[in-house]
Write an enzyme that holds these catalytic residues in place. Structure first.
Site, PDB file in Angstrom:
ATOM      1  CE1 TYR A  44      -3.674  -2.734   5.736  1.00 27.09           C
ATOM      2  CE2 TYR A  44      -3.286  -0.486   5.368  1.00 27.09           C
ATOM      3  CZ  TYR A  44      -3.398  -1.548   4.835  1.00 27.09           C
ATOM      4  OH  TYR A  44      -3.386  -2.054   3.562  1.00 27.09           O
TER       5      TYR A  44
ATOM      6  CB  THR B  27      -0.701   0.203   1.273  1.00 28.80           C
ATOM      7  OG1 THR B  27      -1.608   1.464   1.557  1.00 28.80           O
ATOM      8  CG2 THR B  27      -0.088  -0.245   2.448  1.00 28.80           C
ATOM      9  CG  ASP B  28      -1.078   4.862  -0.997  1.00 28.54           C
ATOM     10  OD1 ASP B  28      -1.712   4.247  -0.116  1.00 28.54           O
ATOM     11  OD2 ASP B  28      -1.615   5.961  -1.532  1.00 28.54           O
ATOM     12  CD  GLU B  29      -3.165   3.562   4.509  1.00 31.01           C
ATOM     13  OE1 GLU B  29      -2.886   3.158   5.732  1.00 31.01           O
ATOM     14  OE2 GLU B  29      -4.296   3.318   4.265  1.00 31.01           O
TER      15      GLU B  29
ATOM     16  CE  LYS C 124      -0.192  -4.779   3.017  1.00 34.57           C
ATOM     17  NZ  LYS C 124      -0.612  -6.024   2.328  1.00 34.57           N
TER      18      LYS C 124
HETATM   19  P1  NAD Z   1      -9.842  -6.988   2.268  1.00 35.73           P
HETATM   20  O1  NAD Z   1     -10.013  -6.921   3.677  1.00 35.73           O
HETATM   21  O2  NAD Z   1     -11.333  -6.952   1.586  1.00 35.73           O
HETATM   22  O3  NAD Z   1      -9.483  -8.671   1.975  1.00 35.73           O
HETATM   23  C1  NAD Z   1      -8.355  -9.309   2.790  1.00 35.73           C
HETATM   24  C2  NAD Z   1      -8.924 -10.893   2.284  1.00 35.73           C
HETATM   25  O4  NAD Z   1      -7.481 -11.616   2.965  1.00 35.73           O
HETATM   26  C3  NAD Z   1     -10.074 -11.477   2.917  1.00 35.73           C
HETATM   27  O5  NAD Z   1     -10.539 -12.246   1.876  1.00 35.73           O
HETATM   28  C4  NAD Z   1      -9.698 -12.150   4.291  1.00 35.73           C
HETATM   29  O6  NAD Z   1     -10.606 -13.273   4.348  1.00 35.73           O
HETATM   30  C5  NAD Z   1      -8.284 -12.804   3.795  1.00 35.73           C
HETATM   31  N1  NAD Z   1      -7.361 -12.914   4.856  1.00 35.73           N
HETATM   32  C6  NAD Z   1      -7.156 -12.289   5.767  1.00 35.73           C
HETATM   33  N2  NAD Z   1      -6.456 -12.610   6.795  1.00 35.73           N
HETATM   34  C7  NAD Z   1      -6.085 -14.199   6.179  1.00 35.73           C
HETATM   35  C8  NAD Z   1      -5.321 -15.087   6.465  1.00 35.73           C
HETATM   36  N3  NAD Z   1      -4.646 -15.236   7.755  1.00 35.73           N
HETATM   37  N4  NAD Z   1      -4.936 -16.296   5.789  1.00 35.73           N
HETATM   38  C9  NAD Z   1      -5.749 -16.251   4.471  1.00 35.73           C
HETATM   39  N5  NAD Z   1      -6.448 -15.251   4.216  1.00 35.73           N
HETATM   40  C10 NAD Z   1      -6.672 -14.127   4.916  1.00 35.73           C
HETATM   41  O7  NAD Z   1      -8.722  -6.397   1.972  1.00 35.73           O
HETATM   42  P2  NAD Z   1      -8.359  -5.667   0.148  1.00 35.73           P
HETATM   43  O8  NAD Z   1      -8.857  -4.177   0.637  1.00 35.73           O
HETATM   44  O9  NAD Z   1      -9.020  -6.457  -0.821  1.00 35.73           O
HETATM   45  O10 NAD Z   1      -6.913  -5.497   0.225  1.00 35.73           O
HETATM   46  C11 NAD Z   1      -6.233  -6.494  -0.146  1.00 35.73           C
HETATM   47  C12 NAD Z   1      -4.745  -6.205  -0.231  1.00 35.73           C
HETATM   48  O11 NAD Z   1      -4.458  -4.914  -0.923  1.00 35.73           O
HETATM   49  C13 NAD Z   1      -4.240  -6.148   1.366  1.00 35.73           C
HETATM   50  O12 NAD Z   1      -2.853  -6.623   1.346  1.00 35.73           O
HETATM   51  C14 NAD Z   1      -4.018  -4.529   1.420  1.00 35.73           C
HETATM   52  O13 NAD Z   1      -3.038  -4.390   2.327  1.00 35.73           O
HETATM   53  C15 NAD Z   1      -3.904  -3.942  -0.011  1.00 35.73           C
HETATM   54  N6  NAD Z   1      -4.056  -2.745  -0.501  1.00 35.73           N
HETATM   55  C16 NAD Z   1      -5.472  -2.468  -0.207  1.00 35.73           C
HETATM   56  C17 NAD Z   1      -5.865  -1.141  -0.850  1.00 35.73           C
HETATM   57  C18 NAD Z   1      -7.510  -0.634  -0.671  1.00 35.73           C
HETATM   58  O14 NAD Z   1      -7.694   0.469  -1.158  1.00 35.73           O
HETATM   59  N7  NAD Z   1      -8.202  -1.389  -0.176  1.00 35.73           N
HETATM   60  C19 NAD Z   1      -5.025  -0.235  -1.508  1.00 35.73           C
HETATM   61  C20 NAD Z   1      -3.624  -0.823  -1.696  1.00 35.73           C
HETATM   62  C21 NAD Z   1      -3.272  -1.825  -1.051  1.00 35.73           C
HETATM   63  O1  DAU Z   2      -4.104   3.884   0.437  1.00 32.62           O
HETATM   64  C1  DAU Z   2      -4.324   2.749   0.346  1.00 32.62           C
HETATM   65  C2  DAU Z   2      -5.121   2.157   1.694  1.00 32.62           C
HETATM   66  O2  DAU Z   2      -6.475   2.613   1.329  1.00 32.62           O
HETATM   67  C3  DAU Z   2      -5.082   0.557   1.739  1.00 32.62           C
HETATM   68  O3  DAU Z   2      -4.087   0.326   2.186  1.00 32.62           O
HETATM   69  C4  DAU Z   2      -6.188   0.311   2.938  1.00 32.62           C
HETATM   70  O4  DAU Z   2      -6.251  -1.090   2.798  1.00 32.62           O
HETATM   71  C5  DAU Z   2      -7.595   0.925   2.499  1.00 32.62           C
HETATM   72  O5  DAU Z   2      -8.385   0.522   3.648  1.00 32.62           O
HETATM   73  C6  DAU Z   2      -7.512   2.287   2.414  1.00 32.62           C
HETATM   74  O6  DAU Z   2      -7.204   3.081   3.531  1.00 32.62           O
HETATM   75  P1  DAU Z   2      -7.894   4.388   3.998  1.00 32.62           P
HETATM   76  O7  DAU Z   2      -7.827   4.494   5.606  1.00 32.62           O
HETATM   77  O8  DAU Z   2      -7.463   5.588   3.260  1.00 32.62           O
HETATM   78  O9  DAU Z   2      -9.436   4.021   3.700  1.00 32.62           O
HETATM   79  P2  DAU Z   2     -10.747   4.426   4.264  1.00 32.62           P
HETATM   80  O10 DAU Z   2     -11.793   3.430   3.353  1.00 32.62           O
HETATM   81  O11 DAU Z   2     -10.808   3.577   5.782  1.00 32.62           O
HETATM   82  O12 DAU Z   2     -10.926   5.691   4.369  1.00 32.62           O
HETATM   83  C7  DAU Z   2     -10.723   6.643   3.379  1.00 32.62           C
HETATM   84  C8  DAU Z   2     -10.842   8.142   3.891  1.00 32.62           C
HETATM   85  O13 DAU Z   2     -11.972   8.431   4.323  1.00 32.62           O
HETATM   86  C9  DAU Z   2      -9.924   8.094   5.235  1.00 32.62           C
HETATM   87  O14 DAU Z   2      -9.409   9.765   5.075  1.00 32.62           O
HETATM   88  C10 DAU Z   2     -10.762   8.227   6.307  1.00 32.62           C
HETATM   89  C11 DAU Z   2     -12.298   8.825   5.646  1.00 32.62           C
HETATM   90  N1  DAU Z   2     -13.293   8.103   6.178  1.00 32.62           N
HETATM   91  C12 DAU Z   2     -13.487   7.093   6.556  1.00 32.62           C
HETATM   92  C13 DAU Z   2     -14.612   6.316   6.914  1.00 32.62           C
HETATM   93  C14 DAU Z   2     -14.859   4.546   7.075  1.00 32.62           C
HETATM   94  C15 DAU Z   2     -14.507   8.899   6.512  1.00 32.62           C
HETATM   95  O15 DAU Z   2     -14.532  10.128   6.597  1.00 32.62           O
HETATM   96  N2  DAU Z   2     -15.663   8.540   7.047  1.00 32.62           N
HETATM   97  C16 DAU Z   2     -15.674   7.155   7.148  1.00 32.62           C
HETATM   98  O16 DAU Z   2     -16.888   6.718   7.672  1.00 32.62           O
END
Ligand code: NAD
Ligand code: DAU
Length: 336
Positions: free
Chosen positions: A152, A125-127, A156
């Site tokens: 989190y 992730t970019d985080e 990562k």
């Molecule tokens: P998500 O929470 O929707 O899905 C995670 C999946 O991993 C689920 O299906 C869960 O059951 C599985 N999982 C969790 N723990 C596990 C374990 N111990 N063994 C096997 N499976 C397990 O997550 P997402 O938003 O789809 O993110 C997927 C990946 O992408 C993550 O690595 C996250 O850090 C990365 N990522 C997410 C975002 C975003 O915006 N959501 C952005 C950049 C990177």
């Molecule tokens: O940047 C990549 C990341 O993006 C991934 O690594 C993470 O897995 C993914 O969850 C996401 O993280 P954020 O914390 O940016 O996403 P989230 O959807 O939780 O929140 C997005 C923004 O919105 C953040 O600034 C917090 C704000 N927010 C979130 C929620 C749930 C609100 O203002 N209200 C809300 O109810």
């Protein structure tokens, strides 16, 4: 023709993992996918519905289970590792599963890959780079120092460090991608965009943290999938690639776009308590990925992608309705 014919996708029942599996099945006809997923609260087997049996094998299991990995990994020629605990707010209330899955789980997978000399692509992730000021002219690049803020993002970042070490010390064929915020179908409703869409459908006020000025760099999850495939196939071993689609928007702008699309007044929402340690701004410079691998995003209109996403949640209430009350109760307890 694909280089890798049988790939292991961890976390393939989650949001981005399942979108990636669908993308591979649709775009790479000679590739078979093995999904390994623990089906935590964020995983849903329904996310893989419609995939033909001869294209995918689903294994319900944990990435921390070394014995299980010793059985699966010799059968595949590449690993694409999505599985993680992924939600910042959850990591603040209880970091324990984040350390276990994100750090120990990645370690176990790397060890299994090392034992079998298996190609390893790590989804990050970019985080890991911390945050930028709103007026900073720079964006994150592959050279930006690591400075994670939350439990989190620190787990990562730790997992990225393990991947780098396994490449340097053991010569494992690895790549890492650090992507920005994804949106699209099948995202868990605890996350910002689907939470607000499903709040509006449910007659609950959308909730905005802090002053609403925090910026995220939005990318459609389908574009994340095509970028990961490009890196798996063409990325140089040991390298990191940032994935982003020039989608910077602040949270207030995004929420207003959702409200407008759904026929509500732009101020029809509630301000709530800010997230502790809340990162201010993420922004990705994806020049390396575009130049080296010729990748470009397909979804260039956020408004269109958002409209499709809203339509998906409206049409798939069965998918999210049963978890809505529990998600909102948890947020209410945290004052959010
Ligand atoms: P998500 O929470 O929707 O899905 C995670 C999946 O991993 C689920 O299906 C869960 O059951 C599985 N999982 C969790 N723990 C596990 C374990 N111990 N063994 C096997 N499976 C397990 O997550 P997402 O938003 O789809 O993110 C997927 C990946 O992408 C993550 O690595 C996250 O850090 C990365 N990522 C997410 C975002 C975003 O915006 N959501 C952005 C950049 C990177
Ligand atoms: O940047 C990549 C990341 O993006 C991934 O690594 C993470 O897995 C993914 O969850 C996401 O993280 P954020 O914390 O940016 O996403 P989230 O959807 O939780 O929140 C997005 C923004 O919105 C953040 O600034 C917090 C704000 N927010 C979130 C929620 C749930 C609100 O203002 N209200 C809300 O109810």
């Amino acid at each position: 023709m694909s280089t890798y014919k049988n790939i292991l996708v961890t976390g393939g029942a989650g949001f981005i993992g399942s979108n990636f599996v669908h993308w591979v099945v649709e775009n790479e006809p000679d590739v078979h996918v093995v999904v390994l997923d623990a089906l935590t609260y964020a995983g849903n087997k329904e996310n893989l519905a419609g995939i033909p049996e001869d294209r995918m094998e689903f294994i319900h299991g944990d990435i921390c289970d070394a014995e299980l990995l010793a059985d699966i990994v010799p059968r595949v020629d590449a690993i694409v590792h999505f599985a993680a605990e992924s939600h910042n707010d959850n990591s603040i209330s209880d970091p324990t599963p984040f350390v276990r899955t994100n750090v120990e789980g990645t370690f176990q997978l790397l060890e299994a890959a090392r034992a079998n000399n298996t190609r390893f692509h790590h989804i990050s992730t970019d985080e890991v780079y911390g945050d930028l000021a709103l007026d900073d002219p720079n964006r994150f690049t592959e050279e930006t120092p690591y400075k994670p803020s939350s439990p989190y993002s620190s787990t990562k970042a730790s997992s990225d460090m393990l991947v780098r070490a396994w490449h340097r010390t053991y010569g494992l064929n690895t790549t890492i991608s650090n992507c920005s915020n994804n949106y699209g179908p099948r995202q868990h409703i605890e996350k910002f965009i689907p939470r607000q869409i499903t709040n509006i459908i449910s007659g609950i006020s959308p909730k905005l943290y802090g002053d609403g000025k925090n910026v995220r760099d939005w990318i459609h999850t389908e574009d994340h999938s095509s970028a990961v495939w490009a890196i798996l196939e063409g990325g140089r071993s040991g390298e990191t690639y940032l994935i982003g689609a020039d989608g910077e928007k602040n949270n207030l702008e995004v929420l207003r776009a959702i409200l407008k699309n759904m026929g509500h007044a732009e101020d029809d929402f509630e301000w709530v308590r800010d997230r502790p340690g809340h990162d201010r701004r993420y922004a990705i410079d994806s020049t390396k990925l575009r130049r080296e691998l010729g990748w470009t995003p397909k979804h260039t209109s956020f408004d269109e992608g958002l409209a499709d996403t809203i339509a998906w949640y409206e049409a798939n209430e069965d998918w999210w309705r049963s978890s809505k009350d529990a998600v909102e109760q948890k947020y209410a307890q945290a004052g959010q």
